[in-house]
Design a protein around this motif. Sequence first.
Motif, mmCIF file in Angstrom:
data_model
loop_
_atom_site.group_PDB
_atom_site.id
_atom_site.type_symbol
_atom_site.label_atom_id
_atom_site.label_comp_id
_atom_site.label_asym_id
_atom_site.label_seq_id
_atom_site.Cartn_x
_atom_site.Cartn_y
_atom_site.Cartn_z
ATOM 1 N N UNK A 1 0.889 -1.141 -0.098
ATOM 2 C CA UNK A 1 -0.007 -0.027 -0.082
ATOM 3 C C UNK A 1 0.797 1.427 -0.100
ATOM 4 N N UNK A 2 0.495 2.092 -0.694
ATOM 5 C CA UNK A 2 1.207 3.477 -0.692
ATOM 6 C C UNK A 2 0.118 4.437 -0.508
ATOM 7 N N UNK A 3 0.500 5.348 0.747
ATOM 8 C CA UNK A 3 -0.555 6.554 1.025
ATOM 9 C C UNK A 3 0.048 7.686 0.958
ATOM 10 N N UNK A 4 -0.540 8.813 0.319
ATOM 11 C CA UNK A 4 -0.018 10.249 0.295
ATOM 12 C C UNK A 4 -0.739 10.962 1.231
ATOM 13 N N UNK A 5 -0.040 11.651 2.404
ATOM 14 C CA UNK A 5 -0.313 12.513 3.427
ATOM 15 C C UNK A 5 -0.292 13.906 3.080
ATOM 16 N N UNK A 6 -1.258 14.719 2.649
ATOM 17 C CA UNK A 6 -1.230 16.212 2.565
ATOM 18 C C UNK A 6 -2.162 16.907 3.712
ATOM 19 N N UNK A 7 -1.826 18.176 3.989
ATOM 20 C CA UNK A 7 -2.696 18.902 4.809
ATOM 21 C C UNK A 7 -4.168 18.718 4.841
ATOM 22 N N UNK A 8 -4.727 18.638 3.639
ATOM 23 C CA UNK A 8 -6.176 18.648 3.373
ATOM 24 C C UNK A 8 -6.660 17.290 2.940
ATOM 25 N N UNK A 9 -5.950 16.485 2.555
ATOM 26 C CA UNK A 9 -6.358 15.083 1.927
ATOM 27 C C UNK A 9 -5.365 13.996 2.219
ATOM 28 N N UNK A 10 -6.028 12.722 2.582
ATOM 29 C CA UNK A 10 -5.178 11.636 2.619
ATOM 30 C C UNK A 10 -5.473 10.768 1.527
ATOM 31 N N UNK A 11 -4.763 10.036 0.764
ATOM 32 C CA UNK A 11 -5.150 8.992 -0.287
ATOM 33 C C UNK A 11 -4.418 7.854 0.099
ATOM 34 N N UNK A 12 -5.092 6.591 0.067
ATOM 35 C CA UNK A 12 -4.496 5.343 0.086
ATOM 36 C C UNK A 12 -4.616 4.639 -1.321
ATOM 37 N N UNK A 13 -3.642 3.901 -1.608
ATOM 38 C CA UNK A 13 -3.538 3.467 -2.974
ATOM 39 C C UNK A 13 -2.815 1.906 -2.987
ATOM 40 N N UNK A 14 -3.213 1.305 -3.688
ATOM 41 C CA UNK A 14 -2.762 -0.298 -3.645
ATOM 42 C C UNK A 14 -1.829 -0.498 -4.884
ATOM 43 N N UNK A 15 -0.422 -0.854 -4.531
ATOM 44 C CA UNK A 15 0.623 -0.615 -5.731
ATOM 45 C C UNK A 15 0.401 -1.972 -6.460
ATOM 46 N N UNK A 16 0.674 -1.727 -7.751
ATOM 47 C CA UNK A 16 0.572 -3.040 -8.710
ATOM 48 C C UNK A 16 1.414 -2.806 -10.203
ATOM 49 N N UNK A 17 1.424 -3.844 -10.791
ATOM 50 C CA UNK A 17 2.285 -3.567 -12.042
ATOM 51 C C UNK A 17 1.839 -2.599 -13.089
ATOM 52 N N UNK A 18 0.586 -2.331 -12.805
ATOM 53 C CA UNK A 18 0.190 -1.016 -13.642
ATOM 54 C C UNK A 18 0.038 0.270 -13.079
ATOM 55 N N UNK A 19 0.868 0.405 -11.918
ATOM 56 C CA UNK A 19 0.517 1.447 -11.118
ATOM 57 C C UNK A 19 -0.144 1.609 -10.119
ATOM 58 N N UNK A 20 0.074 2.591 -9.264
ATOM 59 C CA UNK A 20 -0.929 2.543 -7.814
ATOM 60 C C UNK A 20 -2.551 2.700 -8.259
ATOM 61 N N UNK A 21 -3.367 1.995 -7.633
ATOM 62 C CA UNK A 21 -4.794 1.960 -7.981
ATOM 63 C C UNK A 21 -5.574 2.472 -6.682
ATOM 64 N N UNK A 22 -6.574 3.296 -6.825
ATOM 65 C CA UNK A 22 -7.074 3.977 -5.517
ATOM 66 C C UNK A 22 -7.910 2.706 -4.669
ATOM 67 N N UNK A 23 -7.287 3.068 -3.460
ATOM 68 C CA UNK A 23 -7.913 2.044 -2.253
ATOM 69 C C UNK A 23 -8.918 2.594 -1.347
ATOM 70 N N UNK A 24 -8.790 3.993 -1.345
ATOM 71 C CA UNK A 24 -9.634 5.136 -0.396
ATOM 72 C C UNK A 24 -8.967 6.422 -0.253
#
Length: 265
Positions: free
Chosen positions: A9-32
């Motif tokens: 899993x990859x998460x991007x932490x920013x001041x107004x939004x947090x995004x969770x993605x699942x890494x894969x061969x085709x690139x990160x896919x949204x997870x939440x």
Amino acid sequence: MSLLSRDHLVTVLAPTRVTLLRAGRGGPAPCGAGDCEGGWSAAVDALQGLLREAGTRRGGLTVVLSSHFAHFRLVPWSDAIGSPAELETFTRIGFEDIYGPIAAGWALRISPEAAGRPRVAVAVEQALLERLQAVAQGAGLRLESVQPHLMAAYNRLQPRLARDNFVFAVAEPGRCSVLLARAGQWLSVRSSASADSERAVAALLERECELNGIGDPAAGPAPAVYVHAPGHAAGAWPTVEGIAPQALALGGGDTWQDMARAVAS
């Protein structure tokens, strides 16, 4: 259970939004994803909720930190420094000179460079790292890395940059971070608040170039200028010191997915 079933899993932490993605061969896919407000503590709270909803109990977690949550400075070379411990102390003193006693508890990372050359240092609050570790463990995940967006993007895009002389900017919502190199050495690193527009980013780059003598014919050949701006169209950017910036993208189009691509294949 096969190791192939482990999540990355990859998460991007920013001041107004947090995004969770699942890494894969085709690139990160949204997870939440979720909105947040209130600094890094609120962002980590939002991440904890997203991990709970995802229900993942096995695998690794990589964190991309917005530059809002990191501090940067250039560390000049000093012949008086004779060990890694002395280098860390010297670097910490530099951060404390800028930010005050609060910097005494920050975690530091310093770029490896050849003798005689300046280094780039990044500082992150130790409490943030400890909280991320606790949240990952609570979700049954291993915290594999925490990478400031500026450094993660530079590491991924470095093969596409001019070797010795360049201006490299990473623009994200509300902030722009800039690395300058001349003659194969780091010249400057700065992260500043910025409006989320091409014109505002170009104006900030103009100011950085002027402060560091970039564009002055006496300083040598004009550098290449690169802008990595997730979520922005790859159209023409305003010139900087008469130089047309080259837009560098990692793909995906969406701001948060593109930031995640800095650390995910």
